[in-house]
Design an enzyme around this catalytic site. Structure first.
Site, PDB file in Angstrom:
ATOM      1  N   GLU A 329       4.955   5.312  -4.404  1.00 14.21           N
ATOM      2  CA  GLU A 329       3.955   5.532  -3.346  1.00 14.21           C
ATOM      3  C   GLU A 329       4.308   4.545  -2.256  1.00 14.21           C
ATOM      4  OE1 GLU A 329       1.183   4.523  -0.869  1.00 14.21           O
ATOM      5  OE2 GLU A 329       0.314   3.650  -2.698  1.00 14.21           O
ATOM      6  N   CYS A 363      -1.833   1.100   2.748  1.00 14.21           N
ATOM      7  CA  CYS A 363      -0.930   2.205   3.060  1.00 14.21           C
ATOM      8  C   CYS A 363      -1.699   3.410   3.566  1.00 14.21           C
ATOM      9  CB  CYS A 363      -0.100   2.573   1.831  1.00 14.21           C
ATOM     10  SG  CYS A 363      -1.081   2.893   0.360  1.00 14.21           S
TER      11      CYS A 363
END
Length: 579
Positions: A329, A363
């Site tokens: 990720e 993120c």
């Protein structure tokens, strides 16, 4: 059968009570495999105390912060072969809020030490994979109780000081989300283990055994979430794997606390190796090893591309025994899309949270926004008013501060250079902020720019800081703007949100932006996915989209074996059609 139930995973090995070695030796029964049916505790998310002034939890956290402050610089260690290891070299991590103060000093593992850590893990592998799942799960369930009980405030204090988080961000990360990962990964693992062939034939039994990978898993965790380190190691370990864990150099101490908690919960010392130091040194050894079997990564897209490329080279050269599993990720350039029918105040509040909580260092942080011309003045007025109310300060000295510092000098300098260039850009209009201060700590003020075109660099460059770019589109260009949303974002596709009351507009956005975000939100900000409720991950340049917070990602770290057993003899070998 419920997803938390399992039946008879393995057969009992033992001595019958009727067998005697000799007349004077009593019988013993060995139960090296779990055979009794069991049910895990029902899935749940850890509730969050509110930490209001004068509350019991606030007082305990303040005490933990004072105690940790008094111990600076705290010492961090490398752990392998069952104990802390000395190293000739070390690095200092400064406090993000006070860069003249050293938060922790941690050792740099040599190539030889990294190799020794891997070999220690591989020696522990057989015993660990043969440990019954109920016992593996019990370790992580106990660890969750230690996280939310005995070590809750110590973990939060370490995350606040070391990562620059405020109370709330520290609580939802280092306490609640970490415990959620430990608990719910047990349920997710059980969900996988109970998956068996749904069909059979008379006299035939087909079953699946979920084996761990043959080698070791290399887990690389980021600075911004203490909980992510716990997730990256617990999922593979629950499935019977051994793990080499390299935490971010900017999240060593809190990660070491997580490792300490796991040992206290009963994790055998060599199942997970805790190795700190220069990322290149550790990675060189890990990715060159024949027994490298999987990567579990959270970090930047550029770093992941490099790792993925090196793994590909190793596959081409037949370096590895098997094809390594790769889970990642990575980065995002996440959007808020405002429709003319949106509840503007709601969109403003969500945008402030999404763009500026934890200094934009998530993120999933909101970094680009599309605003209809008819609602632009209302939205921007509300946004500017909200930004003015944001307080900035040292996380442990100003407990009421909404924002704190960014993580380190490199991050500050990168954001500073982007702001300096943007302030000189005649095509941009400064709406708020545009300033910074590193005299004491690495502080960047919440910043908003209005751009004149949706393909501006600010709409494609990941900044990982509190900088938001806004583009105002003509209301009549709603549909064409959707395509621009999809085309921008630097190739990332992590999170995105649409704010609208018109269901037709919501449907159009959901359909047109189908591949623009792995997590798509409606009338909700791009951040704050909850484990077990909103599984998390993006595609395109944002990662492999294996959905952390679900059973999907755990499945990547197991290698199923299908076993078929027949209970009747084969009567000849000729086909019926041969007669």
């Amino acid at each position: 059968m419920s997803s938390a139930s399992l039946l008879n995973l393995r057969s009992t090995r033992g001595l019958s009570s009727r067998l005697r070695l000799n007349a004077s030796v009593p019988s013993i029964q060995l139960r090296t495999k779990a055979t009794a049916p069991f049910r895990l505790p029902d899935p749940r998310n850890e509730p969050n105390p509110l930490y209001k002034k004068g509350s019991e939890e606030r007082i305990k956290l303040e005490e933990a912060l004072v105690k940790l402050r008094s111990q600076l610089p705290v010492q961090s260690n490398i752990y392998y072969n069952g104990q802390a290891q000395a190293s000739a070299q070390s690095w200092d991590q400064p406090l993000p809020a006070e860069h003249a103060t050293v938060f922790t000093n941690y050792p740099l593992a040599t190539k030889e030490q990294t190799q020794a850590a891997i070999e220690s893990a591989l020696k522990a592998k057989k015993d660990w994979e043969e440990t019954p799942f109920v016992d593996r799960a019990a370790i992580f369930l106990k660890a969750a109780e230690l996280v939310t009980g005995k070590y809750r405030y110590e973990l939060i204090a370490a995350t606040m000081l070391g990562q620059g988080k405020n109370i709330w961000q520290g609580e939802i990360d280092a306490a609640a989300e970490l415990a959620d990962f430990f608990r719910l990964n047990c349920n997710f693992a059980a969900e996988i283990l109970e998956r068996q062939p749904p069909r059979g034939a008379d006299g035939v039994w087909s079953r699946l055994e979920y084996r761990p990978l043959e080698g070791f898993v290399y887990s690389i965790s980021p600075f911004n979430f203490t909980a992510l380190g716990g997730n990256l190691i617990s999922g593979p370990a629950l499935m019977g794997n051994v793990v080499l864990w390299k935490p971010s150099p900017s999240n060593v101490y809190a990660s070491a606390l997580v490792y300490k908690i796991l040992l206290e919960a009963g994790l055998p010392p060599n199942v997970i190796q805790f190795v700190t130091g220069d990322p290149d040194t550790i990675t060189d050894v890990a990715l060159s090893h024949r027994d490298f079997a999987g990567l579990n990564f959270v970090g930047s897209s550029d770093v992941f591309r490099s790792l993925y490329g090196r793994i590909g080279e190793g596959i081409a050269k037949k370096t590895y025994r098997e094809f390594p599993r790769v889970v990642a990720e990575t980065s995002g350039k996440n959007f808020h899309l405002i429709h003319p029918t949106a509840d503007i105040q709601n969109a403003v509040n969500h945008t402030i949270r999404g763009a500026f909580e934890y200094q934009g260092q998530k993120c999933s942080a909101t970094s680009r926004l599309y605003l209809p011309e008819s609602r632009a003045e209302e939205f921007l007025t509300g946004l500017k008013a909200g930004v003015k109310e944001i307080t900035i300060g040292n996380p442990d000295k100003n407990l009421e501060a909404f924002m704190g510092p960014v993580i380190h000098r490199r991050s500050f300098d990168k954001i500073k250079s982007i702001i300096d260039a943007s302030n000189k850009d005649s095509t941009l209009k400064l709406i708020a902020g545009g300033t910074y201060d590193d005299s004491v700590g690495f502080y960047v003020h919440p910043t908003v720019y209005q751009v004149d075109r949706p393909d501006h660099k600010l709409f494609n460059e990941e900044i990982f800081g509190p900088v938001l770019a806004v583009y105002v589109y003509p209301d009549a260009e709603w549909s064409s703007t959707l395509k621009k949303v999809d085309e921008a974002g630097g190739g990332f596709a992590l999170t995105g949100a649409v704010f609208a009351q018109d269901r037709r507009a919501i449907r159009e956005a959901e359909d047109t932006l189908r591949y623009s975000a792995g997590n798509f939100y409606i009338n909700c900000k791009t951040t704050a996915a909850v484990i077990g409720q909103q599984s998390f991950g993006g595609a395109r340049a944002s990662g492999t989209n294996d959905k952390a917070g679900s059973s999907d990602v755990l499945r990547r770290f197991t290698s199923p074996r299908l076993i078929k057993e027949e209970f009747f003899p084969q009567d000849g070998f000729m086909y019926p059609s041969n007669h």
